[in-house]
Design an enzyme around this catalytic site. Sequence first.
Site, PDB file in Angstrom:
ATOM      1  CG  HIS A   1      22.658   1.283  66.321  1.00 54.70           C
ATOM      2  ND1 HIS A   1      21.340   1.721  66.445  1.00 54.70           N
ATOM      3  CD2 HIS A   1      23.020   1.897  67.382  1.00 54.70           C
ATOM      4  CE1 HIS A   1      21.156   2.362  67.426  1.00 54.70           C
ATOM      5  NE2 HIS A   1      22.192   2.440  68.149  1.00 54.70           N
TER       6      HIS A   1
ATOM      7  N   GLY B   1      15.811  -0.488  43.241  1.00 60.50           N
ATOM      8  CA  GLY B   1      15.986  -1.921  43.353  1.00 60.50           C
ATOM      9  C   GLY B   1      15.165  -2.683  42.236  1.00 60.50           C
TER      10      GLY B   1
ATOM     11  CG  ASP C   1      22.363   0.111  53.068  1.00 62.05           C
ATOM     12  OD1 ASP C   1      22.578   0.804  54.228  1.00 62.05           O
ATOM     13  OD2 ASP C   1      21.007   0.121  52.633  1.00 62.05           O
TER      14      ASP C   1
ATOM     15  CE  LYS D   1      19.174   0.464  56.183  1.00 59.86           C
ATOM     16  NZ  LYS D   1      19.572  -0.566  55.068  1.00 59.86           N
TER      17      LYS D   1
ATOM     18  CD  GLN E   1      10.977   1.765  49.825  1.00 59.00           C
ATOM     19  OE1 GLN E   1      11.224   2.587  50.447  1.00 59.00           O
ATOM     20  NE2 GLN E   1      12.399   0.949  49.596  1.00 59.00           N
TER      21      GLN E   1
ATOM     22  CG  ASP F   1      17.958  -5.282  47.766  1.00 58.01           C
ATOM     23  OD1 ASP F   1      19.163  -5.077  48.568  1.00 58.01           O
ATOM     24  OD2 ASP F   1      17.190  -4.187  47.695  1.00 58.01           O
TER      25      ASP F   1
ATOM     26  CB  THR G   1      11.891   5.088  52.492  1.00 55.63           C
ATOM     27  OG1 THR G   1      12.210   3.707  52.071  1.00 55.63           O
ATOM     28  CG2 THR G   1      12.829   6.012  52.211  1.00 55.63           C
TER      29      THR G   1
END
Length: 230
Positions: A65, A208, A61, A63, A188, A11, A117
Amino acid sequence: MREQRPIIALDFPDFDTLKDFLNQFPKDEALYVKIGMELYYAVGPEIVRYVKSLGHSVFLDLKLHDIPNTVKSTMKVLAKMGIDMTTVQAAGGVEMLEAAREGLGDDPILIAVTQLTSTSEEQMREDQNIQTTLTESVLHYAKRTALAKLDGVVCSAHEVEAIKSVTSKDFLCLTPGIRPKGTDIGDQKRVMTPQEAKAIGSDFIVVGRPITQAPDPLAAYHAIKADWNA
């Protein structure tokens, strides 16, 4: 049997930071790394090609949609990059999930995001207007994902046993929110250690900051890998 290695979440905000980080690892240390939205949108497809050229596996990653046709077309593009894993949002529905599978093909791992999460049950009810328990929502999304013939889901390690009970033991569970003992849990809300996640049935874990922000990232990675394989 797919190889199970801890996945390092890269990240980072830019290409140079990523290069500096990866240069701390031996050239023969084959990693599994996650490239998320920030880095991918900052650099573009070149970042995937660079990491793959070093011999590492890439979990992209994003995601996705969107409407099924758009997701299908996008997955065709991602497949050409040689990625090893990618994500869509389970909330997109079975038709979108099936389109994603068709576009990506059978080889790369395709998993769906259930509930992040960082999401609490209260937030889910207030912000998403889903008036069930968090676990019920996750299990619903997992069953719909399995129906669409995806490989698995992203979920909390606390939900792995329940998910496999309503899908199958081969349905992959990738769990973020993994922290070594004694470390800050950050943002998290539902976390476990690597060994705990493995014991409960997680197939992949994502780690991470405990690695990327460690004084010695290589040593931190090896410690987490050892805990995962214990």
